[in-house]
Enzyme design. Structure first.
Site, PDB file in Angstrom:
ATOM      1  N   CYS A  47      -7.075 -61.555  18.324  1.00 28.09           N
ATOM      2  CA  CYS A  47      -6.228 -60.411  18.859  1.00 28.09           C
ATOM      3  C   CYS A  47      -7.036 -59.620  19.871  1.00 28.09           C
ATOM      4  O   CYS A  47      -8.362 -59.630  19.945  1.00 28.09           O
ATOM      5  CB  CYS A  47      -5.958 -59.604  17.645  1.00 28.09           C
ATOM      6  N   ASP A  49      -7.170 -56.324  19.912  1.00 27.30           N
ATOM      7  CA  ASP A  49      -7.651 -55.225  19.447  1.00 27.30           C
ATOM      8  C   ASP A  49      -9.108 -54.923  19.442  1.00 27.30           C
ATOM      9  O   ASP A  49      -9.837 -55.832  19.221  1.00 27.30           O
ATOM     10  CB  ASP A  49      -7.235 -55.526  17.929  1.00 27.30           C
ATOM     11  N   ARG A  51     -11.123 -53.182  18.028  1.00 30.94           N
ATOM     12  CA  ARG A  51     -11.992 -53.143  16.750  1.00 30.94           C
ATOM     13  C   ARG A  51     -12.331 -54.585  16.250  1.00 30.94           C
ATOM     14  O   ARG A  51     -13.024 -54.623  15.289  1.00 30.94           O
ATOM     15  CB  ARG A  51     -11.249 -52.397  15.563  1.00 30.94           C
ATOM     16  N   HIS A 103      -6.454 -60.247  12.275  1.00 31.38           N
ATOM     17  CA  HIS A 103      -7.105 -59.232  11.479  1.00 31.38           C
ATOM     18  C   HIS A 103      -6.065 -58.514  10.446  1.00 31.38           C
ATOM     19  O   HIS A 103      -4.937 -58.339  11.018  1.00 31.38           O
ATOM     20  CB  HIS A 103      -7.971 -58.439  12.399  1.00 31.38           C
ATOM     21  N   CYS A 106      -3.260 -55.489  11.825  1.00 30.72           N
ATOM     22  CA  CYS A 106      -2.746 -55.690  13.311  1.00 30.72           C
ATOM     23  C   CYS A 106      -1.537 -55.104  13.487  1.00 30.72           C
ATOM     24  O   CYS A 106      -0.490 -55.124  12.997  1.00 30.72           O
ATOM     25  CB  CYS A 106      -2.586 -57.363  13.257  1.00 30.72           C
TER      26      CYS A 106
HETATM   27 CO    CO Z   1      -4.249 -56.997  16.156  1.00 22.55          CO
END
Ligand code: CO
Length: 213
Positions: A47, A49, A51, A103, A106
């Site tokens: 992803c 993302d 993080r 993750h 999400c």
């Molecule tokens: Co995500």
């Protein structure tokens, strides 16, 4: 615009200079060697993302991990970007492991579950809406929304791994007996740990048996 306490672009560029100097001081010739050859053994499909920083999570250096990231780590047969990254990784770089990494928590998965209006990304995560409908009964039976997001995040990794399994490039790889393992994994934002959602998939038969999502 970043808030006042965010580093400026000048800060980032200064950080970059400091990092490059530090690496070169610790390992003289590091960048020269790396610029001459890229030979990663692993492809990461994850992803976008912020993080979930791919290299850091698995302790790999520059040059050791080939990376493709998109919102909600989707593998779609019409996505030329993901498919060409995968083909290049397998056929040119000869990677022998692909981590399909989702993750927990999400945002893309949550938006699909809730039917949130998120602009263009709504089109992108449409396959997740379908997945959600397919598993509506199982998801509705869970105690609360967090549990549903968690489960849908896991189902998503398994579904994307299955999509990857069905690509021509992966099928061709196994047909010519080139070793390749697909690893469906999910990352915990709360504890920084990766969890395997199935054993590694090393053949079509095994994938069909294990990835029935
Ligand atoms: Co995500």
């Amino acid at each position: 615009m970043p808030s006042d306490d965010s580093p400026s672009i000048e800060n980032l560029l200064a950080n970059n200079v400091a990092w490059a100097r530090r690496v070169e001081a610790e390992r003289p010739g590091f960048f020269r060697k790396l610029s001459a050859q890229q030979a990663p053994h692993y492809l990461w499909i994850g992803c976008s993302d912020s993080r979930v920083p791919a290299n850091e999570v698995v302790g790999l250096e520059p040059g050791e991990l080939f990376v493709h990231r998109n919102v909600a780590n989707l593998v779609q047969l019409a996505d030329l970007n993901c498919l060409s990254v995968t083909q290049f990784a397998i056929e040119v770089l000869k990677v022998s492991h692909i981590l399909v990494c989702g993750h927990y928590g999400c945002g893309g998965v949550r938006a699909a579950l809730h039917g949130d209006r998120i602009g263009l990304s709504e089109h992108w995560i449409r396959p997740l809406r379908s997945l959600c409908e397919e598993y509506r009964a199982e998801l509705d039976a869970l105690p609360d929304d967090d549990a549903r997001v968690t489960r849908l995040c896991e189902l998503n990794v398994l579904r994307q791994s299955r999509n990857l399994l069905h690509t021509q490039v992966v099928q061709d790889t196994w047909d010519r007996n080139q070793p390749l393992a697909i690893h469906p994994v999910i990352y915990g934002l709360n504890d920084g740990l990766l969890h395997q959602l199935s054993e590694p998939i090393t053949s079509n038969e095994q994938g069909v048996a294990l990835l029935h999502v």
